[in-house]
Design an enzyme around this catalytic site. Sequence first.
Site, PDB file in Angstrom:
ATOM      1  N   ASP A  13     -10.385   3.453   2.175  1.00 43.54           N
ATOM      2  CA  ASP A  13     -10.791   2.668   3.315  1.00 43.54           C
ATOM      3  C   ASP A  13     -11.531   3.656   4.213  1.00 43.54           C
ATOM      4  O   ASP A  13     -12.527   3.033   4.923  1.00 43.54           O
ATOM      5  CB  ASP A  13      -9.507   2.379   3.964  1.00 43.54           C
ATOM      6  CG  ASP A  13      -8.731   1.290   3.451  1.00 43.54           C
ATOM      7  OD1 ASP A  13      -9.548   0.213   3.051  1.00 43.54           O
ATOM      8  OD2 ASP A  13      -7.682   0.855   3.760  1.00 43.54           O
ATOM      9  N   LYS A  61       0.753  -1.359   0.144  1.00 45.09           N
ATOM     10  CA  LYS A  61       0.076  -0.005   0.109  1.00 45.09           C
ATOM     11  C   LYS A  61       0.824   1.165  -0.257  1.00 45.09           C
ATOM     12  O   LYS A  61       0.274   2.252  -0.534  1.00 45.09           O
ATOM     13  CB  LYS A  61      -0.997   0.106   1.257  1.00 45.09           C
ATOM     14  CG  LYS A  61      -1.996  -0.855   1.069  1.00 45.09           C
ATOM     15  CD  LYS A  61      -3.039  -0.762   2.260  1.00 45.09           C
ATOM     16  CE  LYS A  61      -4.438  -1.359   2.091  1.00 45.09           C
ATOM     17  NZ  LYS A  61      -5.380  -1.108   3.234  1.00 45.09           N
TER      18      LYS A  61
HETATM   19  P1  NAP Z   1      -1.440  -3.298  11.222  1.00 49.78           P
HETATM   20  O1  NAP Z   1      -1.307  -2.345  10.548  1.00 49.78           O
HETATM   21  O2  NAP Z   1      -0.591  -4.502  11.451  1.00 49.78           O
HETATM   22  O3  NAP Z   1      -1.841  -2.960  12.845  1.00 49.78           O
HETATM   23  C1  NAP Z   1      -2.197  -3.993  13.923  1.00 49.78           C
HETATM   24  C2  NAP Z   1      -2.601  -3.437  15.153  1.00 49.78           C
HETATM   25  O4  NAP Z   1      -3.209  -4.525  15.945  1.00 49.78           O
HETATM   26  C3  NAP Z   1      -1.652  -2.614  15.790  1.00 49.78           C
HETATM   27  O5  NAP Z   1      -2.423  -1.307  16.567  1.00 49.78           O
HETATM   28  C4  NAP Z   1      -1.091  -3.450  16.730  1.00 49.78           C
HETATM   29  O6  NAP Z   1      -0.489  -2.995  17.921  1.00 49.78           O
HETATM   30  C5  NAP Z   1      -2.285  -4.376  17.117  1.00 49.78           C
HETATM   31  N1  NAP Z   1      -1.904  -5.630  17.717  1.00 49.78           N
HETATM   32  C6  NAP Z   1      -1.597  -6.443  17.121  1.00 49.78           C
HETATM   33  N2  NAP Z   1      -1.433  -7.742  17.955  1.00 49.78           N
HETATM   34  C7  NAP Z   1      -1.811  -7.313  19.200  1.00 49.78           C
HETATM   35  C8  NAP Z   1      -2.054  -7.930  20.353  1.00 49.78           C
HETATM   36  N3  NAP Z   1      -1.742  -9.219  20.645  1.00 49.78           N
HETATM   37  N4  NAP Z   1      -2.352  -7.163  21.267  1.00 49.78           N
HETATM   38  C9  NAP Z   1      -2.712  -5.997  21.316  1.00 49.78           C
HETATM   39  N5  NAP Z   1      -2.551  -5.287  20.168  1.00 49.78           N
HETATM   40  C10 NAP Z   1      -2.352  -6.099  18.972  1.00 49.78           C
HETATM   41  O7  NAP Z   1      -2.827  -4.159  10.529  1.00 49.78           O
HETATM   42  P2  NAP Z   1      -4.100  -3.341  10.093  1.00 49.78           P
HETATM   43  O8  NAP Z   1      -3.844  -3.271   8.588  1.00 49.78           O
HETATM   44  O9  NAP Z   1      -4.303  -1.967  10.797  1.00 49.78           O
HETATM   45  O10 NAP Z   1      -5.365  -4.491  10.111  1.00 49.78           O
HETATM   46  C11 NAP Z   1      -5.881  -4.541  11.516  1.00 49.78           C
HETATM   47  C12 NAP Z   1      -7.006  -5.502  11.481  1.00 49.78           C
HETATM   48  O11 NAP Z   1      -8.073  -4.956  10.835  1.00 49.78           O
HETATM   49  C13 NAP Z   1      -6.879  -6.993  10.786  1.00 49.78           C
HETATM   50  O12 NAP Z   1      -7.443  -8.077  11.379  1.00 49.78           O
HETATM   51  C14 NAP Z   1      -7.236  -6.515   9.485  1.00 49.78           C
HETATM   52  O13 NAP Z   1      -7.836  -7.756   8.783  1.00 49.78           O
HETATM   53  C15 NAP Z   1      -8.429  -5.722   9.508  1.00 49.78           C
HETATM   54  N6  NAP Z   1      -8.780  -4.632   8.514  1.00 49.78           N
HETATM   55  C16 NAP Z   1     -10.065  -4.839   8.125  1.00 49.78           C
HETATM   56  C17 NAP Z   1     -10.393  -3.939   7.187  1.00 49.78           C
HETATM   57  C18 NAP Z   1     -11.686  -3.752   6.612  1.00 49.78           C
HETATM   58  O14 NAP Z   1     -12.011  -3.354   5.472  1.00 49.78           O
HETATM   59  N7  NAP Z   1     -12.482  -4.657   7.249  1.00 49.78           N
HETATM   60  C19 NAP Z   1      -9.316  -3.098   6.376  1.00 49.78           C
HETATM   61  C20 NAP Z   1      -8.221  -3.246   7.064  1.00 49.78           C
HETATM   62  C21 NAP Z   1      -7.802  -3.918   7.952  1.00 49.78           C
HETATM   63  P3  NAP Z   1       1.046  -2.347  17.999  1.00 49.78           P
HETATM   64  O15 NAP Z   1       0.990  -1.160  17.295  1.00 49.78           O
HETATM   65  O16 NAP Z   1       1.436  -2.299  19.616  1.00 49.78           O
HETATM   66  O17 NAP Z   1       1.782  -3.656  17.179  1.00 49.78           O
END
Ligand code: NAP
Length: 284
Positions: free
Chosen positions: A102, A66
Amino acid sequence: MNSEMGVIGSPIGHSVSPAFQQAALDQAGINATYLAYDVLAEELRAFVQGLREPGVLGINITTPHKGAVIPFLDEMDDWATAAGAVNTIVAREGRLTGHNTDGVGFLRALRDEAGFSPEGRCALVLGAGGSARAVVLALSRSNVAGLTIANRTLSKAETLAELAQQNGVSASAMGLDQDSLTTVAKEADLIVNCTSIGMVRGPDENGAPLLRDQIPPSALVNDLVYNPKETPLLREAEAAGAKTLGGIYMLVYQGASAFEMWTGKPAPVSVMLEAALAAMAARG
Ligand code: NAP
């Protein structure tokens, strides 16, 4: 002529975009094929260059490309510039424009599926990664009354709070494990989970970032995690009597916005939702 579009990422086998975008193209009677392409980082430049060929309408971009596609584009829209990430490229006469749908997809899902308008409301965003950035931008541009970002890594939440403040919103940051999270959650009209907690094969598959006692019955709880459809957080929210919205809606609405840019036609959202849910169910 058969037009081409698709989604690129690596890995990409998990993507449900081909299922719901192809269903939309077929429903709209557009002669086009939407495919998934597994593109490695070293192949990205040549792949994006290929989008300049006649017959290509555009492409969706997912993890991990991205941000990496940005240097290969001719221009970016305001959402993509602010997010520092592109999830949609529109190809027009050989020129490539980067968009990020998004934020708009998130807002459309709130409005059209939950009847929720963020203006003047208090929101709690859990997480501070890529999806949280899009959500914070979208809420900031919707004139929320107040915004709290809670994240395991506090510094990342602080960065997003600054982004919201730059957009004129009263925003603060906190740790995900802070005692005061309950107080903040209890005052929230909207709670959005942007962490990976609760995601199938994720870091904490059975976990919920908030428990039922922390969730007010008057809130709308939107979990961006869409696999599983019913996440542990959504179950906690239902037990608290709160309204819930699953992540599949934002996924489909960000795709609907991309579809509309590529084709100039209104997206058949209900057909897209049905196809996305069927694809998720088939996956198990
Ligand atoms: P990302 O950039 O990798 O961010 C992950 C986030 O989760 C960070 O805030 C991280 O905290 C936190 N995290 C991960 N493991 C954790 C744990 N064990 N305990 C507490 N916090 C934890 O991922 P992203 O792209 O934002 O995606 C996050 C989720 O949203 C995923 O499940 C993805 O599939 C979903 N999503 C959905 C859509 C949709 O259209 N519905 C779009 C995008 C993403 P730290 O900063 O402390 O590492």
